[in-house]
Write a protein that holds these residues in place. Structure first.
Motif, mmCIF file in Angstrom:
data_model
loop_
_atom_site.group_PDB
_atom_site.id
_atom_site.type_symbol
_atom_site.label_atom_id
_atom_site.label_comp_id
_atom_site.label_asym_id
_atom_site.label_seq_id
_atom_site.Cartn_x
_atom_site.Cartn_y
_atom_site.Cartn_z
ATOM 1 N N MET A 90 14.101 -87.237 -13.279
ATOM 2 C CA MET A 90 15.411 -88.263 -13.362
ATOM 3 C C MET A 90 15.898 -88.748 -11.809
ATOM 4 O O MET A 90 16.016 -89.924 -11.693
ATOM 5 C CB MET A 90 16.437 -87.512 -14.053
ATOM 6 N N ALA A 91 15.850 -87.857 -10.938
ATOM 7 C CA ALA A 91 16.081 -88.141 -9.509
ATOM 8 C C ALA A 91 15.424 -89.112 -9.124
ATOM 9 O O ALA A 91 15.715 -89.876 -8.135
ATOM 10 C CB ALA A 91 16.379 -86.853 -8.803
ATOM 11 N N ALA A 92 14.081 -88.864 -9.134
ATOM 12 C CA ALA A 92 13.083 -89.771 -8.776
ATOM 13 C C ALA A 92 13.410 -91.212 -9.316
ATOM 14 O O ALA A 92 13.249 -92.551 -8.530
ATOM 15 C CB ALA A 92 11.567 -89.244 -9.022
ATOM 16 N N LEU A 93 13.618 -91.318 -10.289
ATOM 17 C CA LEU A 93 13.839 -92.723 -11.140
ATOM 18 C C LEU A 93 15.050 -93.056 -10.399
ATOM 19 O O LEU A 93 15.097 -94.441 -10.052
ATOM 20 C CB LEU A 93 13.920 -92.383 -12.618
ATOM 21 N N LEU A 94 16.174 -92.488 -10.486
ATOM 22 C CA LEU A 94 17.421 -92.954 -9.911
ATOM 23 C C LEU A 94 17.177 -93.242 -8.504
ATOM 24 O O LEU A 94 18.039 -94.392 -7.832
ATOM 25 C CB LEU A 94 18.654 -91.818 -9.997
ATOM 26 N N ASP A 95 16.352 -92.666 -7.684
ATOM 27 C CA ASP A 95 15.877 -93.109 -6.194
ATOM 28 C C ASP A 95 15.553 -94.441 -6.031
ATOM 29 O O ASP A 95 15.518 -95.090 -5.040
ATOM 30 C CB ASP A 95 15.255 -92.016 -5.484
ATOM 31 N N THR A 96 14.715 -94.919 -7.131
ATOM 32 C CA THR A 96 14.160 -96.130 -7.135
ATOM 33 C C THR A 96 15.139 -97.265 -7.313
ATOM 34 O O THR A 96 14.861 -98.411 -6.590
ATOM 35 C CB THR A 96 13.324 -96.273 -8.136
ATOM 36 N N PHE A 97 16.389 -96.964 -7.480
ATOM 37 C CA PHE A 97 17.378 -98.085 -7.711
ATOM 38 C C PHE A 97 17.830 -98.428 -6.313
ATOM 39 O O PHE A 97 18.624 -99.521 -6.008
ATOM 40 C CB PHE A 97 18.473 -97.533 -8.548
ATOM 41 N N GLU A 98 17.627 -97.676 -5.330
ATOM 42 C CA GLU A 98 18.136 -97.760 -3.899
ATOM 43 C C GLU A 98 17.303 -99.003 -3.080
ATOM 44 O O GLU A 98 17.907 -99.758 -2.584
ATOM 45 C CB GLU A 98 17.979 -96.365 -2.884
ATOM 46 N N TRP A 99 16.057 -98.853 -3.217
ATOM 47 C CA TRP A 99 15.230 -99.920 -2.720
ATOM 48 C C TRP A 99 14.622 -100.956 -3.773
ATOM 49 O O TRP A 99 14.329 -102.063 -3.321
ATOM 50 C CB TRP A 99 14.123 -99.453 -1.824
ATOM 51 N N ALA A 100 14.904 -100.767 -4.874
ATOM 52 C CA ALA A 100 14.458 -101.886 -6.140
ATOM 53 C C ALA A 100 15.552 -101.773 -6.976
ATOM 54 O O ALA A 100 15.559 -101.197 -8.062
ATOM 55 C CB ALA A 100 13.147 -101.242 -6.508
ATOM 56 N N PRO A 101 16.808 -102.385 -6.596
ATOM 57 C CA PRO A 101 17.840 -102.451 -7.983
ATOM 58 C C PRO A 101 17.318 -103.359 -8.906
ATOM 59 O O PRO A 101 16.398 -103.764 -9.290
ATOM 60 C CB PRO A 101 18.914 -103.511 -7.025
ATOM 61 N N PRO A 102 18.158 -103.027 -9.875
ATOM 62 C CA PRO A 102 18.062 -103.782 -11.188
ATOM 63 C C PRO A 102 17.468 -105.131 -11.380
ATOM 64 O O PRO A 102 18.424 -105.762 -10.607
ATOM 65 C CB PRO A 102 19.228 -103.580 -12.149
ATOM 66 N N GLY A 103 16.533 -105.478 -11.581
ATOM 67 C CA GLY A 103 15.953 -106.667 -11.766
ATOM 68 C C GLY A 103 15.297 -107.341 -10.235
ATOM 69 O O GLY A 103 14.825 -108.606 -10.298
ATOM 70 N N HIS A 104 14.966 -106.486 -9.581
ATOM 71 C CA HIS A 104 14.580 -106.720 -8.076
ATOM 72 C C HIS A 104 13.334 -105.784 -7.883
ATOM 73 O O HIS A 104 13.229 -105.569 -6.613
ATOM 74 C CB HIS A 104 15.629 -106.924 -7.147
ATOM 75 N N GLY A 105 12.922 -105.059 -8.912
ATOM 76 C CA GLY A 105 11.749 -104.284 -8.570
ATOM 77 C C GLY A 105 10.512 -104.538 -9.234
ATOM 78 O O GLY A 105 10.516 -105.396 -10.206
ATOM 79 N N THR A 106 9.489 -104.151 -8.542
ATOM 80 C CA THR A 106 8.012 -104.578 -9.194
ATOM 81 C C THR A 106 7.186 -103.741 -8.831
ATOM 82 O O THR A 106 7.502 -102.507 -8.034
ATOM 83 C CB THR A 106 7.555 -105.884 -8.812
ATOM 84 N N PHE A 107 5.824 -103.550 -9.069
ATOM 85 C CA PHE A 107 4.732 -102.698 -8.625
ATOM 86 C C PHE A 107 4.104 -103.351 -7.491
ATOM 87 O O PHE A 107 3.818 -104.325 -7.297
ATOM 88 C CB PHE A 107 3.601 -102.642 -10.000
ATOM 89 N N GLY A 108 3.807 -102.374 -6.619
ATOM 90 C CA GLY A 108 3.057 -102.430 -5.521
ATOM 91 C C GLY A 108 1.279 -102.505 -5.714
ATOM 92 O O GLY A 108 0.912 -102.416 -6.923
ATOM 93 N N ASP A 109 0.925 -102.887 -4.764
ATOM 94 C CA ASP A 109 -0.599 -103.076 -4.776
ATOM 95 C C ASP A 109 -1.605 -101.579 -5.016
ATOM 96 O O ASP A 109 -2.509 -101.570 -5.564
ATOM 97 C CB ASP A 109 -1.390 -103.662 -3.420
ATOM 98 N N SER A 110 -0.817 -100.564 -4.703
ATOM 99 C CA SER A 110 -1.480 -99.173 -4.875
ATOM 100 C C SER A 110 -1.194 -98.635 -6.418
ATOM 101 O O SER A 110 -1.508 -97.415 -6.475
ATOM 102 C CB SER A 110 -0.655 -98.097 -3.848
ATOM 103 N N PHE A 111 -0.681 -99.403 -7.259
ATOM 104 C CA PHE A 111 -0.238 -99.048 -8.668
ATOM 105 C C PHE A 111 -1.452 -98.324 -9.339
ATOM 106 O O PHE A 111 -1.532 -97.262 -9.614
ATOM 107 C CB PHE A 111 0.369 -99.990 -9.482
ATOM 108 N N ALA A 112 -2.569 -99.239 -9.370
ATOM 109 C CA ALA A 112 -3.763 -98.714 -10.097
ATOM 110 C C ALA A 112 -4.383 -97.524 -9.449
ATOM 111 O O ALA A 112 -4.935 -96.602 -10.114
ATOM 112 C CB ALA A 112 -4.702 -100.043 -10.180
#
Length: 265
Positions: free
Chosen positions: A148-170
């Motif tokens: 849960m903390a890892a998910l909440l941390d993603t909001f810091e650099w990828a706010p709601p509606g402003h996040g996507t997957f990088g090239d390393s996803f696959a």
């Protein structure tokens, strides 16, 4: 009153995007997705966390809430981000099923299957033993809080509606799947070696003493050897599955990258 309507709609849009990301994690992550956890509890947890996070991003504005197609794509993107973290961790623990299946087939006890809602069907006894053991270790380490903390941390650099997957996803998902398979083989290795030596010994006995019914003796011997080996090595198997939790979470986080405000809506 149009300004009030626009402001409320924007706040609802932010809450909906936050809820999509958190709700997807709660629906897919280990422990949270257990069938024994009522849907009402999981829904209440997702809504509560979303209400706590939403005020931090209440200042964001979107031009797309009035465009259902564009806003729907933002919501889908948030669901995929949350599901990425949840399913990524779930994939790590699928190695437990590999361990249980290998041990069951090699010991000749694969017929000892019982219905399990956790696996959406029947599962062998050994699969469930390893599953509940690793889940217990996961809870003891605070893995549910780390996820849960890892998910909440993603909001810091990828706010709601402003996040996507990088090239390393696959590549990250392939690495996690590979690691899960390796962990399953490593956890089953001691029992596999013991059963192999047992089979080799029974083969030598059958050649030297053909009057002995090897099938009758072998099944009992393999059963006792399997149970004994599991009792001895179960702690080591649980230790194997606890090591890569933090590294896997960091890899999954690295796949979530910010996008420009224009792309976010």
């Amino acid at each position: 009153m149009e300004w009030l309507e626009a402001m409320l709609l924007t706040k609802v849009a932010v809450f909906a995007l936050v809820l999509c990301r958190i709700g997807a994690l709660v629906a897919t992550a280990p422990l949270f997705k257990l069938e024994t956890v009522p849907v009402t509890v999981r829904g209440l947890l997702a809504v509560t966390l979303s209400m706590l996070v939403m005020p931090l991003y209440a200042h964001l504005s979107y031009t797309s809430p009035w465009n259902l197609l564009a806003f729907g794509s933002l919501m889908l993107n948030e669901v995929l981000i949350g599901a990425l973290l949840g399913l990524g961790m779930q994939m790590l623990f699928t190695g437990v099923q590999i361990t249980g299946q290998i041990i069951s087939h090699m010991s000749g006890m694969s017929l000892a299957e019982i219905s399990s809602p956790e696996f959406d069907g029947s599962a062998t006894v050994f699969t469930q033993i390893f599953h509940y053991t690793t889940m217990a270790v996961f809870v003891a380490l605070g893995g549910h809080r780390m996820v849960m903390a890892a998910l909440l941390d993603t909001f810091e650099w990828a706010p709601p509606g402003h996040g996507t997957f990088g090239d390393s996803f696959a590549q990250v998902m392939v690495n996690i799947l590979q690691q899960s398979f390796v962990l399953g083989i490593r956890a089953a290795a001691p029992v596999m070696v013991a059963l192999f030596l047992s089979t080799l010994l029974l083969g030598l006995i059958s050649r030297t003493l053909p009057q002995i019914n090897v099938l009758a003796v072998g099944f009992g011997l393999n059963s006792m050897l399997t149970i004994g080996a599991i009792l001895v090595t179960l702690g080591g198997a649980a230790w194997l599955f606890q090591e890569p939790i933090v590294a896997t979470l960091e890899e999954l986080q690295s796949t979530v990258v910010p996008i420009s405000a224009e792309a976010g809506g």
